[in-house]
Design a protein around this motif. Structure first.
Motif, short mmCIF file in Angstrom:
data_model
loop_
_atom_site.label_atom_id
_atom_site.label_comp_id
_atom_site.label_asym_id
_atom_site.label_seq_id
_atom_site.Cartn_x
_atom_site.Cartn_y
_atom_site.Cartn_z
N LEU A 1 6.56 0.36 8.10
CA LEU A 1 7.56 -0.45 8.81
C LEU A 1 7.16 -1.92 8.82
O LEU A 1 8.03 -2.81 8.83
N ALA A 2 5.85 -2.18 8.82
CA ALA A 2 5.35 -3.56 8.82
C ALA A 2 5.33 -4.17 7.41
O ALA A 2 5.07 -5.36 7.26
N GLY A 3 5.56 -3.33 6.40
CA GLY A 3 5.57 -3.82 5.02
C GLY A 3 4.21 -3.88 4.38
O GLY A 3 4.06 -4.46 3.30
N ASN A 4 3.20 -3.27 5.00
CA ASN A 4 1.85 -3.29 4.43
C ASN A 4 1.69 -2.31 3.27
O ASN A 4 0.82 -2.47 2.42
N VAL A 5 2.50 -1.26 3.26
CA VAL A 5 2.67 -0.38 2.09
C VAL A 5 4.16 -0.31 1.83
O VAL A 5 4.97 -0.62 2.71
N GLN A 6 4.53 0.08 0.61
CA GLN A 6 5.95 0.04 0.26
C GLN A 6 6.64 1.40 0.28
O GLN A 6 7.86 1.49 0.39
N LEU A 7 5.85 2.48 0.19
CA LEU A 7 6.43 3.82 0.08
C LEU A 7 5.69 4.82 0.95
O LEU A 7 4.49 4.66 1.21
N LEU A 8 6.39 5.87 1.35
CA LEU A 8 5.78 6.95 2.12
C LEU A 8 6.65 8.19 2.00
O LEU A 8 7.88 8.10 2.01
#
Length: 323
Positions: free
Chosen positions: A195-202
């Motif tokens: 949600l914070a944009g630190n990773v792009q996918l989950l």
């Protein structure tokens, strides 16, 4: 004469055991039943187990107590349950990670041969979700982006060897692309960083992600369901985007230790099936995109064997390890 007496005594003991088993089954249950959840409270396995336990308590006339025993990737609680006396008073609530744990964690029990399958609770589709800033709205666009700019993206997971890790790697392997893996200690922290944009996918279950997708905080790229979800019909499946083998779902179910009398297994299965087919339970699950499954023990056992075989083949071929 001595040998004859020994044979008679053995035969008498065997006959007594055959009589005793039906009698025990007929009087079951006459005390509270334990349902072990091998994870901490608050997760999907815990929620489903508590919903089922509440309904089974009413149908069986005895309290079904949910006991959380987290640790060792779920193997701590599983070991306690599977090594309990097979008297019909201890069960284990499991999820899809049970099949993976039997391969990666090498438990002290045989995950297929030391159990009695009771029944499958649910089938929950996986979603692959992305931060809205990701310039890809389909799997094809994601694959093109990864090939055009290798090493740019990263994906989160609930930890090494977990289903969110392995299902994402399954897709990456099928697509022939690489994305950096960032493991977390649970889906919650991974979701926070997404949600914070630190990773792009989950990747993860629909119950976890649908509220964020519907609010626009996340974008869903695919669902593992063979059909589009009634709760989110705009999300395309992996299959319709060219990945028919990515049909894995996050399932939950109940097992017990091997040796529970057939009469008890069948009674528990019948009651569980009735619970899952009741409108209040099935509709409640459907609101989150979850399917109430039910069905006989043999069908659930076949699912377990199929899942173990699937992940065993994949892990062996790709060489994934808990490192």
């Amino acid at each position: 004469m001595m040998r004859r007496r020994t044979l008679l005594a053995t035969a008498a003991a065997a006959a007594a055991a055959q009589i005793a088993s039906p009698l025990r089954a007929q009087s079951w249950p006459n005390r509270p039943i334990k349902l072990i959840v091998p994870f901490a409270p608050g997760g999907g396995t815990d929620f489903t187990a508590r919903l089922v336990a509440e309904k089974l308590t009413a149908r069986l006339g005895q309290t079904m107590l949910v006991e959380n025993k987290p640790g060792a990737g779920g193997n701590l609680g599983a070991e306690v349950a599977i090594k309990s006396p097979p008297d019909g008073y201890t069960y284990l609530s499991i999820s899809g990670s049970y099949a993976v744990n039997s391969i990666l964690h090498k438990p002290s029990f045989d995950s297929l041969e030391d159990i009695a399958a009771i029944g499958q609770y649910t089938d929950e589709p996986f979603l692959l979700v992305a931060h809205p800033a990701l310039p890809a709205r389909t799997l094809a666009e994601l694959v093109a982006l990864c090939k055009r700019e290798p090493g740019k993206l990263s994906y989160g997971s609930s930890g090494m060897g977990g289903l969110t890790h392995l299902t994402t790697e399954f897709f990456l392997d099928a697509a022939g692309i690489k994305i950096a893996h960032v493991p977390y200690r649970g889906t919650g922290p991974a979701l926070t960083d997404l949600l914070a944009g630190n990773v792009q996918l989950l990747g993860g279950g629909s119950t976890t992600f649908l509220p964020f997708v519907k609010s626009g905080k996340l974008r869903a790229l695919a669902t593992s369901s063979s059909k589009r979800l009634a709760a989110a019909p705009d999300i395309p499946s992996y299959a319709e985007q060219g990945y028919p083998t990515l049909d894995f779902n996050l399932w939950h179910g109940m097992i017990g230790p091997k040796g529970i009398p057939d009469e008890i297994v069948n009674r528990m299965n019948r009651e569980l099936d009735s619970v899952l087919k009741s409108p209040d339970v099935s509709n409640r699950l459907a609101d989150d995109g979850v399917i109430a499954v039910g069905g006989p023990p043999d069908t659930f056992m076949a699912t377990l064997r199929s899942e173990v075989e699937r992940w065993q083949t994949f892990i062996k071929r790709t060489g994934i390890k808990l490192e």
